[in-house]
Design an enzyme around this catalytic site. Structure first.
Site, short mmCIF file in Angstrom:
data_model
loop_
_atom_site.label_atom_id
_atom_site.label_comp_id
_atom_site.label_asym_id
_atom_site.label_seq_id
_atom_site.Cartn_x
_atom_site.Cartn_y
_atom_site.Cartn_z
CG HIS A 172 -5.63 34.76 -105.20
ND1 HIS A 172 -5.01 36.49 -104.03
CD2 HIS A 172 -6.63 35.10 -103.79
CE1 HIS A 172 -5.60 37.22 -103.40
NE2 HIS A 172 -6.47 36.45 -103.12
CG ASP A 263 -9.62 43.57 -96.61
OD1 ASP A 263 -10.13 42.23 -95.99
OD2 ASP A 263 -8.60 43.26 -97.45
ZN LIG Z 1 -7.12 35.90 -101.41
#
Ligand SMILES: [Zn+2]
Lengths: 349, 96
Positions: A172, A263
């Site tokens: 990731h 976020d």
């Molecule tokens: Zn990420």
């Protein structure tokens, strides 16, 4: 390489066109043929192919195929520069699990990109891979700094544990670097959620390929190997977004898109939507998800039509386009991609 | 005076929230909070574009009628602020 005889009898300009439209494998065959031609023509072919889609790694003659890894021990500091170099490319395991896990995880991630997508590291130019482990004190995170460094915390043992334990986590983070060098998706709103999703997709593919799992066999969980008791059994589920743990509020379709200021507009939340589209595409095709679905998503990520502010719908359209050009307009692959985006209520035009 | 810290972002994408009374903090951290009321301490170097999964911290200082907000993004968090953020984070609970 059954296309080679055909390619030999075609004029360079037609080869060039085929190279632009063909699969990566097809493209590399054609471009190798062109190489026998004039250097000037090859350079043009490379340039043109690069504009539409990344050429095969085989183009960078002789180079590539080996990662250039360096793992640094941050010794619990929060300094944003590499600490002590503890293991570099070619060196054997050291007496620190986190270091070895990062080294091995980067190796497997590099291999997925090289073997399957013919990409040579983060920038496709053999960029060094730098992992910084033991960042901070009981630090519950792993991140990409936008400047070639991937940081890994040890976790507090409650929310997260050692973040180098997750092969999907390592994949990731490295994929954030790939995305930065390709579509450079802006890290907020839909483009940010897409950026997050692409990291989850390829992170999961690194793990699935390592475990030799078909789409049906894989668990499609993200972070299952790094969660502590509070967030068990996983951080995200591509198969069933919103069900990974008691705090998971990922939506699985556009009707449930989360509007928030937190976020960066919920980039780790709304990523559930494109994550699930990928899952449905892969499960519809049944085989190995890193093959056709991975190739289609990778082609889309490298397509210049995917701009930094790309929406889910735009990205979906580009994936469908690549599924059609790679496998055929009426192929099962194209149908599966459409089914994937349909499932999450992203309208593909 | 009381403080509210929201740590958002990170690989887990989980908001963590802590609310504490400054009286419960060690003396040096109380001094830091007093300083933060009037000065926006920022780290060396801006947070880099192209980064991903970094934490961001939003600290609200409630002082009588006044509320002052301070914001930091990893890894550009000043060293002077880190112990306070770490102490508050230890008391933080996941927000649903
Ligand atoms: Zn990420």
């Amino acid at each position: 390489m059954s296309h080679q005889p055909l390619a030999c009898i075609l004029p360079p300009d037609l080869l060039l066109k085929l190279a632009q439209e063909g699969s990566a494998e097809h493209r590399s065959t054609i471009l190798q043929t062109l190489e026998l031609d004039h250097t000037f023509r090859l350079r043009r072919a490379e340039l043109a192919a690069r504009q539409l889609a990344r050429p095969a790694g085989a183009l960078t003659a002789g180079a590539g195929g080996t990662p250039d890894r360096s793992i640094y021990d941050q010794e619990h500091s929060t300094a944003d520069i590499p600490g002590t170099l503890v293991r570099k490319e070619g060196q054997g395991p050291v007496d620190d699990r986190s270091v070895n896990q990062a080294y091995d995880g980067f190796g497997l991630t590099y291999k997925l990109y090289w073997d399957v997508y013919h990409r040579d590291s983060i920038d496709d130019q053999g960029m060094p891979i730098q992992g910084l482990v033991h960042y901070g004190d009981a630090y519950d995170n792993a991140f990409w700094d936008g400047a070639g460094h991937m940081f890994f915390g040890d976790g507090d043992g409650h929310l997260l544990t050692d973040t180098t334990k997750g092969l999907d986590v390592i994949g990731h983070e490295l994929t954030h670097g790939v995305t930065q060098h390709e579509a450079n998706l802006t890290y907020s709103g839909q483009s940010g959620a897409l950026n997050e999703s692409i990291s989850d997709v390829f992170g999961s593919l690194v793990k699935q390929r390592h475990l030799k799992q078909t789409a049906a066999k894989a668990d499609w969980l993200i972070g299952a190997d790094i969660v502590g008791p509070e967030l068990a059994p996983a951080l995200r589920s591509m198969k069933a977004p919103g069900t990974a743990n008691k705090y998971d509020n990922q939506p699985a379709d556009m009707d449930h898109y989360v509007h928030t200021s937190s976020d960066n507009g919920g980039v780790h939340t709304n990523s559930g939507i494109p994550n699930h589209a990928f899952y449905v595409t892969a499960i519809t095709l049944k085989g190995k998800a890193w093959e056709a679905p991975g190739n289609i998503w990778y082609d889309a990520l490298c397509d210049p039509r995917v701009k930094p502010n790309t929406t889910f719908a735009k990205f979906a359209a580009v994936t469908l386009r690549h599924a059609r050009s790679r496998y055929g307009t009426t192929s099962v692959q194209a149908d599966a991609v459409r089914a994937g985006w349909d499932a999450v209520k992203v309208r593909v035009r | 005076m009381h403080l509210k810290l929201v740590r958002s972002g990170g690989f887990a994408g989980l908001d963590m929230v802590a609310t504490v009374d400054t009286d419960d903090l060690p003396a040096e951290q109380q001094d830091l909070v007093a300083k933060l009321l009037t000065a926006d301490l920022q780290g060396p170097g801006m947070s880099r574009s192209g980064g991903a999964d970094q934490f961001s911290y939003q600290l609200e200082i409630h002082h009588g009628e006044r509320t002052v907000s301070r914001h930091w993004e990893e890894p550009a968090v000043p060293e002077t602020v880190r112990p306070l953020l770490a102490a508050l984070t230890r008391q933080a609970k996941p927000a649903r």
